[in-house]
Design a protein around this motif. Structure first.
Motif, PDB file in Angstrom:
ATOM      1  N   THR A 354       0.766  -1.440   0.216  1.00 37.21           N
ATOM      2  CA  THR A 354      -0.142   0.320  -0.004  1.00 37.21           C
ATOM      3  C   THR A 354       0.508   1.366  -0.075  1.00 37.21           C
ATOM      4  O   THR A 354       0.684   2.374  -0.622  1.00 37.21           O
ATOM      5  CB  THR A 354      -0.921  -0.004   1.607  1.00 37.21           C
ATOM      6  N   TRP A 357       2.426   1.785  -3.171  1.00 32.53           N
ATOM      7  CA  TRP A 357       0.989   2.175  -4.128  1.00 32.53           C
ATOM      8  C   TRP A 357       1.266   3.983  -4.189  1.00 32.53           C
ATOM      9  O   TRP A 357       1.332   5.057  -5.380  1.00 32.53           O
ATOM     10  CB  TRP A 357      -0.384   1.711  -4.073  1.00 32.53           C
ATOM     11  N   LYS A 358       0.801   3.979  -2.708  1.00 31.70           N
ATOM     12  CA  LYS A 358       0.965   5.529  -2.762  1.00 31.70           C
ATOM     13  C   LYS A 358       1.864   6.382  -3.279  1.00 31.70           C
ATOM     14  O   LYS A 358       1.293   7.536  -3.760  1.00 31.70           O
ATOM     15  CB  LYS A 358       0.939   5.679  -1.401  1.00 31.70           C
ATOM     16  N   LYS A 361       1.527   6.858  -7.034  1.00 27.01           N
ATOM     17  CA  LYS A 361       0.469   7.295  -7.544  1.00 27.01           C
ATOM     18  C   LYS A 361       1.422   8.949  -7.364  1.00 27.01           C
ATOM     19  O   LYS A 361       0.946   9.690  -8.354  1.00 27.01           O
ATOM     20  CB  LYS A 361      -0.464   7.317  -6.987  1.00 27.01           C
ATOM     21  N   MET A 383      -2.363   2.509 -12.925  1.00 28.21           N
ATOM     22  CA  MET A 383      -2.553   2.543 -11.537  1.00 28.21           C
ATOM     23  C   MET A 383      -4.202   3.019 -11.034  1.00 28.21           C
ATOM     24  O   MET A 383      -4.671   2.293 -10.106  1.00 28.21           O
ATOM     25  CB  MET A 383      -2.738   4.501 -11.700  1.00 28.21           C
ATOM     26  N   HIS A 384      -4.750   2.755 -12.035  1.00 28.85           N
ATOM     27  CA  HIS A 384      -6.422   2.215 -12.255  1.00 28.85           C
ATOM     28  C   HIS A 384      -6.620   0.350 -11.113  1.00 28.85           C
ATOM     29  O   HIS A 384      -6.965   0.944 -10.565  1.00 28.85           O
ATOM     30  CB  HIS A 384      -7.520   2.253 -12.858  1.00 28.85           C
ATOM     31  N   TRP A 386      -4.116  -1.176 -10.625  1.00 30.16           N
ATOM     32  CA  TRP A 386      -2.748  -1.299  -8.933  1.00 30.16           C
ATOM     33  C   TRP A 386      -3.920  -0.376  -7.875  1.00 30.16           C
ATOM     34  O   TRP A 386      -3.872  -1.375  -6.722  1.00 30.16           O
ATOM     35  CB  TRP A 386      -1.569  -0.164  -8.908  1.00 30.16           C
ATOM     36  N   ASP A 387      -4.656   0.458  -7.829  1.00 27.35           N
ATOM     37  CA  ASP A 387      -5.517   1.059  -6.979  1.00 27.35           C
ATOM     38  C   ASP A 387      -6.387   0.129  -6.765  1.00 27.35           C
ATOM     39  O   ASP A 387      -6.836  -0.413  -5.167  1.00 27.35           O
ATOM     40  CB  ASP A 387      -6.827   2.265  -7.397  1.00 27.35           C
ATOM     41  N   ASP A 388      -7.265  -0.876  -7.562  1.00 27.36           N
ATOM     42  CA  ASP A 388      -7.627  -1.714  -7.459  1.00 27.36           C
ATOM     43  C   ASP A 388      -7.168  -2.374  -6.473  1.00 27.36           C
ATOM     44  O   ASP A 388      -7.850  -3.614  -5.285  1.00 27.36           O
ATOM     45  CB  ASP A 388      -8.616  -2.868  -8.675  1.00 27.36           C
ATOM     46  N   GLN A 391      -7.010  -1.934  -2.942  1.00 31.39           N
ATOM     47  CA  GLN A 391      -8.235  -1.996  -2.705  1.00 31.39           C
ATOM     48  C   GLN A 391      -8.490  -3.435  -1.894  1.00 31.39           C
ATOM     49  O   GLN A 391      -9.057  -3.652  -0.511  1.00 31.39           O
ATOM     50  CB  GLN A 391      -8.951  -1.127  -3.244  1.00 31.39           C
TER      51      GLN A 391
END
Length: 764
Positions: A354, A357-358, A361, A383-384, A386-388, A391
């Motif tokens: 996480t 990822w931050k 981003k 990035m979409h 990666w965001d999923d 989550q």
């Protein structure tokens, strides 16, 4: 040597000089061996006689007997093949440059259009150049195959054989793109075509030219790498001439000191093409601009993104390897760790993922606008996904806390365990998509900081690290950044942790495809062929393996072991041959799918790389078979140290792509409606009825029957991959280093129903 062969040296024979000769006492051997010796001597005499050669084909037809550290007097065919490759390459390079110069919009670097008012003249010249380019590829294929074999059997070739494979696929892809271009240019020039179609064709020209240039750059880069080796085996030196203001590699051999074979072949080959100096004088080469180095802040953002991606890749591997298990029945499942330390390590890995990822981003926003338009969209999609993925890991983290805590009741812990299983599947789906997008922008990220992509391949996961040509400033930034992630080596160790591969869902468009029986049988036949090949691969590995740790191999000397090895090779070759024949029967079903549909582009790329990797392996193991059956003169040390390791590395590359394509194959074969696949984490909505049970039983019987029939097939040649797949290849590596650095589980099988295993028995 005399002792091994059982021969006796000729009595009274004297060896003078530094080159020892073998002189045999013929009275001591039987008539059959005498004939063998006489035939061998006659073959050598023929190879030494250059005067018998009348044309280029016969020049290249001399048998190749590579003998390390000895003057290549036996390899006259190699010299001819070198000349026969150099000439068409030169012509292809000039035609490609001519096409670019004719279609490039004035004052731009990457925009292409038909120029006005010279449309008709441009049309004629473009069409002529395209036809000539395609012709050069046809001329170069035979000599390229001869040179490739020389590279395989030469200890001095380094990575030239791998670069030649890339050259072949890139050149082939370039031909495919130019065929498309020829169609679009023709549409633009026809007076009876509607203006809307002409407008669409003009827009397509820009896209096609962009793809063509990408493919051709790979081809030119490969030739730059193998050019010194080709000059070496041809025994000629470059004349010193070069193309001004161009990155275009061409061959200008000096005839001074060239052998008769090369001189004759060069005279024949170059006579088919125009004079190089005359051709070059007609082409306008654009000025080569020095790449602009981005500022320090942007370089820092790129380095942080690269490091963040590597860290996330490592932590994703830790999570997946900790939660996914391979059961004794051969199926995959999710297992909640009951050890506190393992559960804690997964929780920590999720936190680090996480955090990575931050960071990514924030970093990618700084340099994303510098990408070409198509890469900007890919980066956004990356990035979409990666965001999923992040989550989904957040759900896993919360659920693991509940499932391992005595403070919660049994029902709550069971519910949390089900949540983990559901979330890990969602995570793998999202992270797989993110990985595919990262592979696409991988070259663009390197390009931003003026570097060539540096290959640190671990399977098909894109790893970022500076290459040798990176600036000292970027190296310093990278060194500081890596320290924040506990070091590059630690990340690589985590990335290399063996994990069980899980099947991901096929592109949604497959739910709308209802293929006929012939396609279903063809796809099923390919899957059965691969499974048989994987079993043979396991046998070849057992026959040749010396050290698992060092990845060292050797062809066995024992006759029985050699026969076992030869049988496995024949089966693998038969399986490959069957598979390629099946591909020809269903290739259009996949290649005609619109790449606008989510996941289709990635499917085409992985399938293309799967086929080319398998083709690479087949070409190498065929040489081993040649050594075992008809040509013991081949360099065994080269086979043991180069050919066989590259064979296993190429098989490994193909195996790693099976999880990327398997569910699409299951859908095409009709298996999805019968059962959940063995590598699927979530069950498909299959209604179990008497009819489906019978259909499933019949499917498995047909699958096993297809596998049983393959070893009976006899093949002598390696079929090429259907050429239309070449344009979808991005990268695949079969270097010995990439294979040695990887510890991922190989021998992955197709298992369309749960009754079939997903790995070769005993390979995991």
């Amino acid at each position: 040597m005399y002792q091994l062969s059982g021969f006796s040296p000729l009595a009274g024979a004297q060896t003078t000089g530094s080159a020892p000769q073998f002189l045999i006492e013929m009275d001591s051997i039987d008539a059959k061996i005498q004939r063998t010796w006489a035939n061998a001597m006659a073959e050598m005499d023929a190879a030494m006689n250059a005067n018998m050669v009348m044309n280029l084909d016969s020049l290249m037809a001399h048998p190749v007997h590579y003998i390390p550290d000895v003057a290549s007097k036996f390899n006259k065919g190699i010299k001819a093949a070198s000349a026969a490759f150099m000439a068409p390459w030169n012509n292809a390079a000039t035609k490609a440059q001519l096409i670019e110069s004719l279609l490039r919009k004035p004052g731009t670097k990457d925009q292409f259009m038909l120029q006005v008012p010279q449309d008709r003249k441009v049309y004629i010249r473009v069409q002529s150049a395209i036809n000539a380019f395609i012709s050069t590829w046809q001329e170069a294929q035979n000599p390229l195959s001869i040179l490739e074999k020389e590279m395989l059997l030469s200890p001095d070739a380094d990575s030239s054989s791998e670069k030649t494979e890339i050259l072949v696929s890139s050149w082939q892809a370039s031909v495919q793109w130019l065929r498309d271009l020829r169609v679009k240019v023709t549409i633009c020039m026809r007076p009876n075509v509607a203006s809307t179609k002409k407008t669409e064709a003009l827009e397509d020209i820009e896209k096609i030219m962009s793809s063509f240039i990408d493919s051709w750059k790979k081809a030119k880069g490969s030739v730059n790498d193998i050019q010194p080796f080709i000059y070496k085996v041809a025994e000629v030196k470059p004349s010193g001439s070069s193309v001004p203001n161009s990155d275009m590699p061409i061959f200008m051999p000096s005839m001074e000191g060239a052998t008769d074979e090369f001189t004759k072949a060069w005279g024949i080959a170059s006579s088919d093409f125009p004079d190089m100096d005359k051709v070059l004088s007609t082409i306008k080469f654009p000025d080569i601009e020095e790449p602009e180095m981005i500022d320090f802040a942007t370089q820092e953002a790129v380095a942080k993104f690269m490091g963040s991606w590597n860290s996330a890749l490592a932590k994703a591997n830790t999570v997946q390897s900790g939660l996914i298990r391979l059961e004794n029945n051969g199926r995959v499942s999710v297992k909640i760790p009951d050890q506190v330390d393992l559960s804690t390590s997964i929780q920590e890995a999720i936190d680090d993922f996480t955090d990575a990822w931050k960071r990514a981003k924030v970093s990618i926003v700084i340099f994303q606008q510098l990408f070409p338009n198509f890469s900007k969209n890919t980066a956004t999609s990356l990035m979409h996904h990666w965001d999923d993925a992040a989550q989904s890991l957040s759900v896993i983290q919360r659920s693991l806390t509940i499932s391992n805590s005595p403070e919660y009741g049994t029902s709550e812990r069971r519910k949390a365990s089900r949540q983990v299983a559901k979330a890990i599947y969602a995570f793998i789906e999202s992270w797989t998509s993110a990985t595919e997008k990262a592979r696409e922008i991988h070259p663009q990220v390197y390009k931003l900081v003026g570097m060539k992509p540096s290959a640190v391949p671990v399977g098909i996961a894109p790893v970022f690290m500076p290459s040798k040509d990176s600036s000292s400033e970027f190296q310093a930034i990278w060194k500081f950044m890596v320290a924040e992630f506990d070091g590059f080596d630690k990340m690589m160790d985590e990335i290399s942790i063996p994990k069980v591969s899980v099947a991901t869902a096929p592109p949604k468009i497959f739910s709308l495809i209802d293929e006929d029986l012939s396609v279903q049988k063809a796809v099923t036949g390919l899957m059965a062929s691969w499974n048989i090949a994987s079993q043979s691969l396991d046998q070849i590995r057992k026959s040749c393996l010396i050290s698992e740790k060092e990845k060292s191999f050797a062809i066995p000397s024992d006759k029985t072991e050699r026969n076992t090895l030869l049988g496995a090779i024949n089966t693998l070759m038969a399986a490959y041959d069957t598979a390629i024949r099946k591909v020809y029967q269903f290739e259009t079903v996949i290649l005609d799918l619109s790449e606008e549909e989510d996941g289709v582009k990635e499917l085409k790329r992985n399938l293309a790389e799967y086929l080319y990797s398998w083709n690479t392996a087949a070409k190498r193991i065929q040489i081993v078979r040649e050594y075992l059956t008809i040509n013991p003169f081949l360099c065994k040390r080269c086979l043991d140290m180069k050919v066989i390791p590259e064979f296993f590395a190429a098989c490994h590359e193909a195996s790693l792509r099976v999880p990327k394509i398997e569910t699409a194959f299951y859908a095409l074969s009709g298996a999805t409606s019968l059962d959940t696949c063995a590598a699927c984490l979530t069950a498909t909505s299959v209604s179990v009825t008497p009819n489906t049970k019978v259909a499933k039983k019949k499917y498995v019987a047909e699958f096993n029957k297809s596998m049983a029939q393959i070893p009976k097939t006899k093949v002598t040649t390696v079929l090429p991959v259907p050429s239309k797949f070449s344009r979808h290849v991005q990268s695949y590596s079969f270097s010995i280093r990439s294979f040695s650095s990887s510890t991922q589980t190989s021998n992955r099988l197709f298992a369309p129903v749960r009754d079939l295993p997903i790995y070769v028995e005993g390979s995991v």
